[in-house]
Write an enzyme that holds these catalytic residues in place. Structure first.
Site, PDB file in Angstrom:
ATOM      1  N   CYS A 177       0.835  -1.209   0.000  1.00 50.21           N
ATOM      2  CA  CYS A 177       0.000   0.000   0.000  1.00 50.21           C
ATOM      3  C   CYS A 177       0.870   1.259   0.000  1.00 50.21           C
ATOM      4  O   CYS A 177       0.658   2.184   0.784  1.00 50.21           O
ATOM      5  CB  CYS A 177      -0.962   0.000   1.189  1.00 50.21           C
ATOM      6  N   ASP A 178       1.827   1.282  -0.896  1.00 53.16           N
ATOM      7  CA  ASP A 178       2.775   2.408  -0.936  1.00 53.16           C
ATOM      8  C   ASP A 178       2.099   3.675  -1.475  1.00 53.16           C
ATOM      9  O   ASP A 178       1.100   3.598  -2.203  1.00 53.16           O
ATOM     10  CB  ASP A 178       3.971   2.034  -1.832  1.00 53.16           C
TER      11      ASP A 178
END
Lengths: 260, 76
Positions: A177-178
């Site tokens: 979930c960058d």
């Protein structure tokens, strides 16, 4: 610093972080989907307040002339909470063909999957992760996504600084979930962030939230996320070393401190 | 006929945005004020609200990229 001294530092770390974020605030211990849903309910309630005839709060920063300096507190609510061990994904994931099977497999592995209204991809919740939710209402056109992230991020960075951990906002390649607005310490991802934007006439409600790893095994978190996303038919390629828990940083900071 | 458009000024022009989900199907009746779709940008979900009541005519499929100001549906 001995191991015993370091161990003394860690157990109350979540409490200390919470106090640095919001003195006097309590940390809710949530239980799954209900805990996730509470943020959106808060947003709806804050949007509705302006619609009530007896609203006297003023200063929601959603009218011309509202003074942002004076209304900053009234315009926002901050919620600190933890959740039981689970994965949390954007609700749009539920429309994908393989979601039901992937969620069932994850639950069988001990990671039930819940839905959230904000963006991004799969993240981890568990008792060692502190969730920080900032809800604010503004006049449409006076705030954008980046500003919402910066409002939340500045508060978290300041709190971490008070604990002696320098941090900043940025991307961390290899993290799950960058995004551009992670909370980063020592080049590793300490917290992920996401937003929900809800227009309401001339106003807009924003939920900006973060999940910050305070204690626990972040490598196990990465495995759980990667397994779920692989079941979804995605192609996760994460590096556990891209993540870090605050306890590791506090221990190292204290150990490296003067006098030890 | 009322157009449903992607908002402006909420994110940088260069940011990638996409319809992440339609919450109603093509041809469904929708009420003004209902959340009919979500736009994903910068890990943020923007709730797209029906500007009028009527029948939803979807012009852009889910998971398709969109740009600010683009018309993604019409309500008749």
């Amino acid at each position: 610093m001995t191991a015993a001294k370091a161990a003394d530092v860690v157990p109350d770390l979540l409490t200390r972080l919470a106090a640095a974020l919001a003195p006097g605030a309590t940390v809710e211990a949530g239980a799954g989907q209900t805990a996730v849903d509470a943020d959106a309910l808060t947003l709806a309630a804050l949007l509705a307040r302006r619609d009530t005839a007896d609203w006297t709060g003023g200063g929601l920063c959603d009218r011309p002339g509202d003074d942002p300096e004076k209304c900053a507190g009234a315009a926002a609510t901050l919620r600190l909470w933890t959740n039981r061990r689970c994965l949390v994904v954007p609700r749009s994931f539920a429309q994908r063909e393989r979601f039901a099977a992937a969620a069932a497999a994850s639950e069988a592995a001990g990671w039930p999957v819940f839905l959230r209204p904000s963006g991004g991809s799969a993240v981890v919740h568990r008792p060692g992760i502190l969730n920080i939710s900032l809800v604010t209402v503004r006049r449409a056109g006076t705030i954008d996504i980046a500003e919402a992230y910066r409002m939340l991020g500045a508060r978290i960075v300041a709190a971490l600084g008070a604990l002696g951990v320098p941090a900043a906002l940025g991307a961390v390649p290899g993290s799950y979930c960058d995004g551009r607005f992670n909370i980063v310490a020592g080049g590793r991802k300490l917290a992920g962030t996401a937003c929900l934007l809800r227009p309401a006439g001339a106003r807009i409600g924003m939920l900006a939230h973060a999940m910050l790893a305070v204690t626990g095994d972040v490598a196990a978190d990465v495995v759980a996320v990667a397994r779920f996303e692989a079941e979804m038919g995605l192609a996760p390629a994460y590096d556990a070393c891209a993540h870090v828990a605050l306890a590791e940083l506090v221990e190292s900071c204290v150990i490296a401190g003067p006098g030890d | 006929m009322t157009e449903v458009t992607v908002p402006t000024e909420l994110w940088d022009m260069g940011d990638e945005a996409a319809i992440s989900a339609w919450l109603y199907a093509h041809g469904d009746a929708v009420a003004a004020g209902a959340v009919i779709a979500e736009i994903m940008v910068e890990k943020s979900s923007f709730e797209l609200v029906a500007p009028a009541s009527g029948t939803l005519n979807i012009l852009v499929a889910a998971e398709s990229p969109v740009v600010q100001g683009q018309t993604v549906a019409r309500i008749a």
